[in-house]
Design a protein around this motif. Structure first.
Motif, PDB file in Angstrom:
ATOM      1  N   ALA A   2      58.874  58.239  46.822  1.00 57.68           N
ATOM      2  CA  ALA A   2      57.949  57.111  46.735  1.00 57.68           C
ATOM      3  C   ALA A   2      56.754  57.452  45.863  1.00 57.68           C
ATOM      4  O   ALA A   2      56.288  58.597  45.832  1.00 57.68           O
ATOM      5  N   ALA A   3      56.274  56.450  45.139  1.00 60.85           N
ATOM      6  CA  ALA A   3      55.088  56.646  44.305  1.00 60.85           C
ATOM      7  C   ALA A   3      53.872  56.882  45.195  1.00 60.85           C
ATOM      8  O   ALA A   3      53.795  56.348  46.312  1.00 60.85           O
ATOM      9  N   PRO A   4      52.914  57.676  44.747  1.00 54.14           N
ATOM     10  CA  PRO A   4      51.691  57.868  45.543  1.00 54.14           C
ATOM     11  C   PRO A   4      50.907  56.566  45.636  1.00 54.14           C
ATOM     12  O   PRO A   4      51.095  55.642  44.831  1.00 54.14           O
ATOM     13  N   THR A   5      50.029  56.503  46.607  1.00 55.91           N
ATOM     14  CA  THR A   5      49.195  55.321  46.776  1.00 55.91           C
ATOM     15  C   THR A   5      47.898  55.450  45.977  1.00 55.91           C
ATOM     16  O   THR A   5      47.539  56.545  45.518  1.00 55.91           O
ATOM     17  N   VAL A   6      47.215  54.337  45.837  1.00 52.54           N
ATOM     18  CA  VAL A   6      45.895  54.341  45.202  1.00 52.54           C
ATOM     19  C   VAL A   6      44.977  55.336  45.898  1.00 52.54           C
ATOM     20  O   VAL A   6      44.233  56.077  45.255  1.00 52.54           O
ATOM     21  N   ARG A   7      45.045  55.370  47.229  1.00 53.79           N
ATOM     22  CA  ARG A   7      44.208  56.296  47.996  1.00 53.79           C
ATOM     23  C   ARG A   7      44.533  57.747  47.647  1.00 53.79           C
ATOM     24  O   ARG A   7      43.635  58.566  47.404  1.00 53.79           O
ATOM     25  N   GLU A   8      45.805  58.085  47.600  1.00 53.06           N
ATOM     26  CA  GLU A   8      46.210  59.460  47.323  1.00 53.06           C
ATOM     27  C   GLU A   8      45.806  59.884  45.918  1.00 53.06           C
ATOM     28  O   GLU A   8      45.327  61.008  45.708  1.00 53.06           O
ATOM     29  N   LEU A  31      37.940  50.903  55.753  1.00 52.44           N
ATOM     30  CA  LEU A  31      38.726  51.786  56.619  1.00 52.44           C
ATOM     31  C   LEU A  31      40.018  52.301  55.986  1.00 52.44           C
ATOM     32  O   LEU A  31      40.343  53.488  56.142  1.00 52.44           O
ATOM     33  N   PRO A  32      40.797  51.490  55.262  1.00 50.83           N
ATOM     34  CA  PRO A  32      42.049  52.029  54.697  1.00 50.83           C
ATOM     35  C   PRO A  32      41.851  53.166  53.700  1.00 50.83           C
ATOM     36  O   PRO A  32      42.789  53.932  53.460  1.00 50.83           O
ATOM     37  N   MET A  33      40.659  53.302  53.131  1.00 51.90           N
ATOM     38  CA  MET A  33      40.408  54.434  52.232  1.00 51.90           C
ATOM     39  C   MET A  33      40.561  55.752  52.969  1.00 51.90           C
ATOM     40  O   MET A  33      40.895  56.776  52.369  1.00 51.90           O
ATOM     41  N   PHE A  34      40.341  55.740  54.282  1.00 52.89           N
ATOM     42  CA  PHE A  34      40.281  56.980  55.044  1.00 52.89           C
ATOM     43  C   PHE A  34      41.524  57.202  55.925  1.00 52.89           C
ATOM     44  O   PHE A  34      41.499  58.031  56.815  1.00 52.89           O
ATOM     45  N   ARG A  35      42.588  56.470  55.635  1.00 53.90           N
ATOM     46  CA  ARG A  35      43.846  56.714  56.345  1.00 53.90           C
ATOM     47  C   ARG A  35      44.324  58.145  56.044  1.00 53.90           C
ATOM     48  O   ARG A  35      44.352  58.579  54.889  1.00 53.90           O
ATOM     49  N   ALA A 132      40.763  44.814  37.982  1.00 51.52           N
ATOM     50  CA  ALA A 132      41.606  43.620  38.002  1.00 51.52           C
ATOM     51  C   ALA A 132      42.878  43.838  38.802  1.00 51.52           C
ATOM     52  O   ALA A 132      43.439  42.891  39.358  1.00 51.52           O
ATOM     53  N   ARG A 133      43.351  45.085  38.862  1.00 51.89           N
ATOM     54  CA  ARG A 133      44.572  45.402  39.604  1.00 51.89           C
ATOM     55  C   ARG A 133      44.309  46.566  40.544  1.00 51.89           C
ATOM     56  O   ARG A 133      43.461  47.425  40.262  1.00 51.89           O
ATOM     57  N   ALA A 134      45.041  46.627  41.625  1.00 54.15           N
ATOM     58  CA  ALA A 134      44.872  47.728  42.572  1.00 54.15           C
ATOM     59  C   ALA A 134      45.106  49.070  41.903  1.00 54.15           C
ATOM     60  O   ALA A 134      44.360  50.031  42.119  1.00 54.15           O
ATOM     61  N   GLU A 135      46.125  49.156  41.064  1.00 48.61           N
ATOM     62  CA  GLU A 135      46.460  50.438  40.440  1.00 48.61           C
ATOM     63  C   GLU A 135      45.419  50.912  39.436  1.00 48.61           C
ATOM     64  O   GLU A 135      45.497  52.046  38.942  1.00 48.61           O
ATOM     65  N   PRO A 161      38.826  46.086  46.695  1.00 47.94           N
ATOM     66  CA  PRO A 161      39.400  45.262  47.756  1.00 47.94           C
ATOM     67  C   PRO A 161      40.129  46.098  48.801  1.00 47.94           C
ATOM     68  O   PRO A 161      40.760  47.112  48.489  1.00 47.94           O
ATOM     69  N   VAL A 162      40.053  45.662  50.042  1.00 46.12           N
ATOM     70  CA  VAL A 162      40.536  46.453  51.175  1.00 46.12           C
ATOM     71  C   VAL A 162      42.031  46.736  51.092  1.00 46.12           C
ATOM     72  O   VAL A 162      42.513  47.789  51.553  1.00 46.12           O
ATOM     73  N   ASP A 163      42.809  45.830  50.501  1.00 50.05           N
ATOM     74  CA  ASP A 163      44.256  46.020  50.453  1.00 50.05           C
ATOM     75  C   ASP A 163      44.724  46.837  49.262  1.00 50.05           C
ATOM     76  O   ASP A 163      45.923  47.059  49.092  1.00 50.05           O
ATOM     77  N   ASP A 164      43.779  47.322  48.430  1.00 52.95           N
ATOM     78  CA  ASP A 164      44.175  48.104  47.254  1.00 52.95           C
ATOM     79  C   ASP A 164      44.612  49.524  47.617  1.00 52.95           C
ATOM     80  O   ASP A 164      45.456  50.118  46.935  1.00 52.95           O
ATOM     81  N   TRP A 165      44.027  50.097  48.670  1.00 57.04           N
ATOM     82  CA  TRP A 165      44.194  51.527  48.909  1.00 57.04           C
ATOM     83  C   TRP A 165      45.633  51.929  49.222  1.00 57.04           C
ATOM     84  O   TRP A 165      46.059  53.057  48.907  1.00 57.04           O
ATOM     85  N   ASP A 166      46.418  51.044  49.803  1.00 54.88           N
ATOM     86  CA  ASP A 166      47.798  51.383  50.179  1.00 54.88           C
ATOM     87  C   ASP A 166      48.820  50.987  49.127  1.00 54.88           C
ATOM     88  O   ASP A 166      50.023  51.193  49.327  1.00 54.88           O
ATOM     89  N   LYS A 167      48.385  50.418  48.005  1.00 52.31           N
ATOM     90  CA  LYS A 167      49.307  50.011  46.955  1.00 52.31           C
ATOM     91  C   LYS A 167      49.798  51.234  46.171  1.00 52.31           C
ATOM     92  O   LYS A 167      49.072  52.227  46.026  1.00 52.31           O
ATOM     93  N   PRO A 168      51.039  51.162  45.630  1.00 53.59           N
ATOM     94  CA  PRO A 168      51.540  52.278  44.822  1.00 53.59           C
ATOM     95  C   PRO A 168      50.772  52.394  43.507  1.00 53.59           C
ATOM     96  O   PRO A 168      50.249  51.398  42.980  1.00 53.59           O
TER      97      PRO A 168
END
Length: 525
Positions: A2-8, A31-35, A132-135, A161-168
């Motif tokens: 799997a590709a790494p996430t934005v957070r990783e 909070l998702p930044m710190f998963r 503009a994009r999560a990645e 945005p909060v949902d960006d951190w878990d995106k590939p």
């Protein structure tokens, strides 16, 4: 695989940049930044965002690397704006990230979203972005780092945005290092060297950028080789020259008349790391005497754009002063006379002069002062000579609520050094929450509260406007020892010189944070 996430990818980027601490006060959109937060990273908790920002500012200035701050959407950014203004004036390389609501619900103006997030921190950031994009988030943070660390240093801002951190996200390539030191125009430096060689009464005025650029040795070599009178620029937020040196002439006040009087003593003045013409009150007449040649050296083109000077050189202060020290021919000018020392103190009355004389006598040799006691700063400068680099930090903006949390940040950057925070009673109440952070982190800060029971600086300034009474300045009734103990910081109070000596000995020997309330005699009110 799997590709790494934005957070990783972002965490890996921070490691590459030498950033292992994140200063923050958490909110739902962060909070998702710190998963699965990695063990090699530290989350430095502050109980209010203004304190968080100042802790990061102090840490960044002391480490000379960018610090990362995590704020909560518009509400947290709004709380931090006062100290973001100070970070901007301090030229502190701070990367501010702020949470944003999920992209899918932004069209509906959701609860706790950030409207126009990149505009909100303006004009106190060098650059602001909501990718503009999560990645694109890691690349935006990488750019924010480079901009923050490109002279003149300063804060940058990224809304995530909060949902960006878990995106590939694809891993970032390793960032190449970029050289950012500007040595200055060689021809202009040659011209300044000639002017210096022919001047008979030359002076050097040093501002805080000399500390940030580590120009201490260069300034000392230049001053000694050419027997220059040396001054600290108005409201310099850092110490810039050994204050017990025979060539040191003192601190220039931030008024047109005082600046004119100082400049008028010299036929050539070199002002490095400015600003020199920093005014706090209105004045009239010329800015520079007719018979004084004035040259400015700074790495911020904005400072050079409005300053009244014959010539200006855009350059790194250390590089320019090193070049001048060896290229200018010294002449036979007379050695400037040092200013008259402060009169000796007698008795046990605990006024401001006695308090600072006691602190100066007892403080550890290599301790650093983080100060925010405006009404007593001139007295401190009379009684306490700072003789080594990086021994003084304060707010360059004049805004209150900086020094108490900044001292925690400076202490985190110097774990084996005693940090002494000298805070006025009024200033203390802007950011007392930072005591909690000091206690949690065990930072060896001695918090010294100058208690004169009022906003003394405002009362003094009221005389400038011929006010018989200044409203809203009475601070009688505050219990600083109780406030400290409420944050799990041990505290003592002193009302005499003897008690202060005993309390300082206890505080300076402590391994963790302590507070000493210095109750000044009533005549100081």
């Amino acid at each position: 695989m799997a590709a790494p996430t934005v957070r990783e990818v972002t965490i890996d980027l921070l490691r590459q940049l030498g950033i292992t601490k994140i200063f923050g006060n958490p909110g739902s959109t962060e909070l998702p930044m710190f998963r699965d937060f990695p063990a090699d990273m530290d989350y430095v908790l502050g109980l209010q965002e203004a304190s968080v920002l100042a802790m990061a500012d102090g840490y960044a200035l002391a480490t000379r690397n960018a610090a990362l701050v995590n704020l909560h959407s518009s509400a947290g950014t709004g709380h931090a704006l006062g100290n973001l203004f100070t970070a901007y004036k301090n030229y502190a390389p701070v990367i501010v990230t702020a949470g944003q609501q999920a992209r899918s619900i932004l069209p509906f103006e959701p609860f706790l979203h950030a409207a126009r997030p990149t505009e909100f921190p303006q004009p106190f950031v060098k650059w602001a972005c909501e990718p503009a994009r999560a990645e694109d988030v890691p690349l935006a943070i990488a750019r924010a780092y480079r901009i923050a660390m490109t002279p003149p240093f300063g804060p940058t801002f990224v809304s995530v945005p909060v949902d960006d951190w878990d995106k590939p996200c694809e891993p970032l390539p390793r960032l190449p290092r970029v050289a950012t030191t500007n040595p200055g125009d060689p021809a202009a430096l040659v011209e300044l060297a000639r002017a210096l060689g022919s001047a008979s009464r030359a002076a050097l005025v040093l501002g805080a950028d000399c500390a940030r650029s580590q120009a201490w040795d260069a300034a000392l070599a230049l001053a000694e080789r050419h027997q220059l009178a040396v001054y600290s620029a108005p409201h310099s937020s850092r110490n810039v020259f050994p204050e017990n040196h025979p060539l040191f002439q003192g601190f220039i006040p931030a008024s047109r008349s005082a600046i004119m009087e100082t400049l008028g003593k010299h036929d050539l003045v070199i002002s490095a790391g400015g600003p020199l013409h920093l005014y706090h009150t209105e004045g009239a007449g010329p800015h520079v005497p007719d018979d004084t040649g004035l040259w400015l050296i700074a790495n911020d083109p904005n400072l050079l754009s409005f300053a009244p000077a014959d010539r200006a050189i855009l350059a790194d202060c250390r590089s320019a002063l090193e070049r001048l020290a060896v290229s200018a021919e010294p002449n036979a000018r007379a050695t400037p006379l040092p200013p008259r020392p402060a009169p000796p103190l007698t008795g046990d009355t605990l006024d401001a002069a006695a308090a600072f004389a006691c602190i100066a006598r007892m403080r550890p040799t290599d301790s650093a002062i983080v100060e925010e006691a405006p009404s007593t700063r001139a007295i401190m400068q009379q009684q306490m000579a700072l003789t080594g680099p990086d021994q003084f930090f304060t707010t360059a903006s004049g805004g209150l609520g900086y020094a108490l949390p900044a001292a925690v940040g400076v202490a985190l950057a110097n774990p084996d050094r005693k940090i002494i925070a000298i805070i006025g009673d009024g200033s203390f109440m802007y950011s007392e929450q930072a005591l909690f952070s000091a206690a949690q982190l065990g930072t060896p800060v001695s918090f010294l509260v100058i208690n004169n029971k009022c906003y003394a600086a405002l009362r003094e300034f009221g005389r400038h406007f011929q006010l018989g009474k200044v409203e809203g300045t009475d601070l009688t009734g505050l219990d600083f020892c109780a406030l400290a103990k409420g944050h799990n910081v041990a505290a003592r109070s002193a009302v005499s010189v003897a008690e202060l000596e005993e309390a300082l000995a206890w505080s300076f020997a402590a391994d963790g944070p302590t507070l000493v309330e210095i109750v000044l005699a009533e005549k100081e009110v």
